[in-house]
Enzyme design. Structure first.
Site, PDB file in Angstrom:
ATOM      1  N   THR A  45      34.905  31.111  31.867  1.00 32.57           N
ATOM      2  CA  THR A  45      36.198  31.784  31.955  1.00 32.57           C
ATOM      3  C   THR A  45      37.178  30.864  32.687  1.00 32.57           C
ATOM      4  O   THR A  45      36.790  30.140  33.595  1.00 32.57           O
ATOM      5  CB  THR A  45      36.088  33.189  32.595  1.00 32.57           C
ATOM      6  OG1 THR A  45      37.274  33.917  32.308  1.00 32.57           O
ATOM      7  CG2 THR A  45      35.869  33.142  34.097  1.00 32.57           C
TER       8      THR A  45
ATOM      9  N   CYS B  18      41.907  36.863  40.198  1.00 37.39           N
ATOM     10  CA  CYS B  18      40.781  37.556  39.554  1.00 37.39           C
ATOM     11  C   CYS B  18      39.462  37.003  40.090  1.00 37.39           C
ATOM     12  O   CYS B  18      39.411  35.931  40.680  1.00 37.39           O
ATOM     13  CB  CYS B  18      40.807  37.353  38.039  1.00 37.39           C
ATOM     14  SG  CYS B  18      42.326  37.907  37.249  1.00 37.39           S
TER      15      CYS B  18
ATOM     16  N   HIS C 235      35.078  38.982  34.016  1.00 26.69           N
ATOM     17  CA  HIS C 235      36.331  38.452  34.588  1.00 26.69           C
ATOM     18  C   HIS C 235      37.142  39.655  35.063  1.00 26.69           C
ATOM     19  O   HIS C 235      37.872  40.276  34.293  1.00 26.69           O
ATOM     20  CB  HIS C 235      37.065  37.658  33.504  1.00 26.69           C
ATOM     21  CG  HIS C 235      38.325  36.984  33.970  1.00 26.69           C
ATOM     22  ND1 HIS C 235      38.677  35.729  33.569  1.00 26.69           N
ATOM     23  CD2 HIS C 235      39.344  37.380  34.784  1.00 26.69           C
ATOM     24  CE1 HIS C 235      39.837  35.380  34.109  1.00 26.69           C
ATOM     25  NE2 HIS C 235      40.262  36.384  34.842  1.00 26.69           N
TER      26      HIS C 235
END
Lengths: 162, 292
Positions: free
Chosen positions: A23, A29, A46
């Site tokens: 990711t 995040c 994520h």
């Protein structure tokens, strides 16, 4: 070699040799990574925000967006791939959760994400074995299923592992 | 960190940059005039055949999915709204700059575009929480253009990322823009505002580009607008939509509370709404898209 690339709010699980779960640019995040040494299965979500109660519709649309919906969903996906339902022996790692300085606390979403994730793990009797979190830079993370290594990179900072 | 031996003069970099199209420049002017009407936008689009074709392509795409195909500019402008029309014009016209691979920031091709678009959308969302009225169209367009200076100074910064980040970490410089100043004698905000002047952009947009990292220094009449784009920029970086090594390496000016009232939950909603809009719009703004 196959890459599974997760966008914001996505989650993915893989146990096929040669597969890497990735990711990009986590910012505030957090990527939560599950590694099961018995099944050699890896999973990642994520997570963008701590709590799905602010937008239940988005929770239905993309379950990985929120800490409170992503963690149970990722665990279920791991169990479907052979992980024991108690998740005993599973390795958990956390990456991301960067914050920007804000004395008003409003913009400290990275910290709130990390707190929410750790609280949820704690209530399930789980905890992270390793983490590369906080500070003020965005991270990209890749987990090759073969090795279970968690490889982190950031423009201008190079690459490292946890 | 020493100033580079001979960084190119800013005027040369600005003169080397491509010009904004006549239509884009005029649409930007019209948008910042409070008394403008939709007919003004329609007239400008109709006079540009390439822009007309692009607007019709976007409006009939699956993202906007009209029930019946839209074949006239009048209906397309009504359907899409003027902000998206301006976005199409600017994106088409400045495509080369906005799609530049920022080597000096170790960014991939398309990162600048995605960052600018996300900032534009987030800035527009932020003004929903403004204490005083701010024009949504100008905030959106300002967001699209705020980092245009990076495209023209990036090559001069090639190979400097690691040292810049080290100096920020050590507290020698406070943020990335100060480091740019030290290295080149100018920074991406100054460079962008020079380009904005060169392009003849309206003053409000010049202020956004110049002061998006120092909103308190913006002229009073544009300060709320500049704070909106300042916050949109920070939100984009927090959301992972950054432009490489400078991601999150800027200061949040917490005096934004004088202009906006935003709770943590509202900030989360801004981010979710912006992401939704970004996924929709990004598909159709550029022919060579590279969605995150």
């Amino acid at each position: 070699m196959k890459d599974i690339v997760l966008g914001i709010g996505d989650l993915g699980v893989a146990s096929t040799a040669g597969t890497t779960i990735k990711t990009y640019a986590l910012g505030s995040c957090v990527a939560i990574i599950f590694l099961d040494p018995k099944t050699r299965c890896a999973g990642m979500a994520h997570i963008a925000l701590p709590d799905s109660s602010i937008n239940p519709e988005m929770r239905r649309k993309r379950i990985g967006y929120f800490a409170d919906s992503a963690i149970p969903a990722l665990l279920e996906a791991m169990v479907r791939n052979g992980t024991h339902p108690t998740a005993k022996g599973m390795i958990i790692k956390l990456v991301g959760g960067a914050s920007i300085m804000d004395n008003n606390q409003t913009f400290n979403i990275g910290k709130r994400n990390l707190l929410a994730i750790k609280k949820i793990l704690w209530t399930r009797g789980m905890g992270a074995l390793a983490e590369d979190t906080g500070e003020n830079f965005s991270r990209t993370v890749a987990v090759p299923v073969d090795t279970g290594e968690v490889i982190i990179s950031c423009p201008g900072r190079g690459q490292w592992k946890i | 960190m020493k100033k580079m031996t001979a960084p190119p003069p800013l005027t040369r970099l600005v003169q080397r940059a491509p010009m904004l199209s006549y239509s884009a420049s005029n649409l930007l002017q019209v948008m910042t005039t409070a008394s403008h009407e939709l007919e003004d936008v329609i007239r400008l689009v109709k006079h540009d055949s390439i822009l007309t074709a692009q607007v019709l392509r976007v409006v009939n795409s699956p993202v906007f999915a009209p029930l019946q195909p839209i074949t006239t500019i009048e209906r397309a402008v009504l359907y899409l709204g003027e902000k998206i029309i301006v976005g199409i014009a600017v994106a088409d016209s400045a495509v080369k700059l906005l799609h530049t691979r920022l080597e000096g920031y170790e960014a991939k091709q398309g990162d600048l575009w995605r960052h600018d678009l996300f900032t534009a959308i987030a800035s527009r969302e932020v003004i929903r929480y403004a204490k005083n009225e701010i024009d949504a169209g100008v905030a959106f367009t300002g967001g699209l253009l705020h980092d245009i200076g990076k495209a023209i100074i990036s090559d001069c910064l090639a190979g400097t990322s690691r040292e810049v980040l080290y100096r920020i970490e050590q507290g020698v410089v406070s943020d990335y823009i100060t480091a740019e100043q030290e290295l080149l004698g100018y920074d991406h905000a100054v460079a962008g505002s020079e380009l904005a002047v060169h392009w003849g952009l309206p003053e409000a947009l010049q202020a956004v580009v110049r002061y998006h990292h120092q909103p308190e220094l913006a002229p009073k009449e544009y300060r709320g607008l500049v704070y909106a784009v300042h916050l949109g920029d920070i939100i984009a970086m927090m959301w992972g939509q950054d432009t490489g090594s400078d991601g999150m390496q800027y200061q949040l000016d917490t005096r934004y509370t004088a202009y906006f009232e935003i709770s943590p939950e509202q900030l989360a909603m801004i981010m979710l709404t912006a992401q939704d809009a970004f996924e929709e719009i990004n598909q159709d703004f550029l022919p060579s898209k590279e969605a995150k």
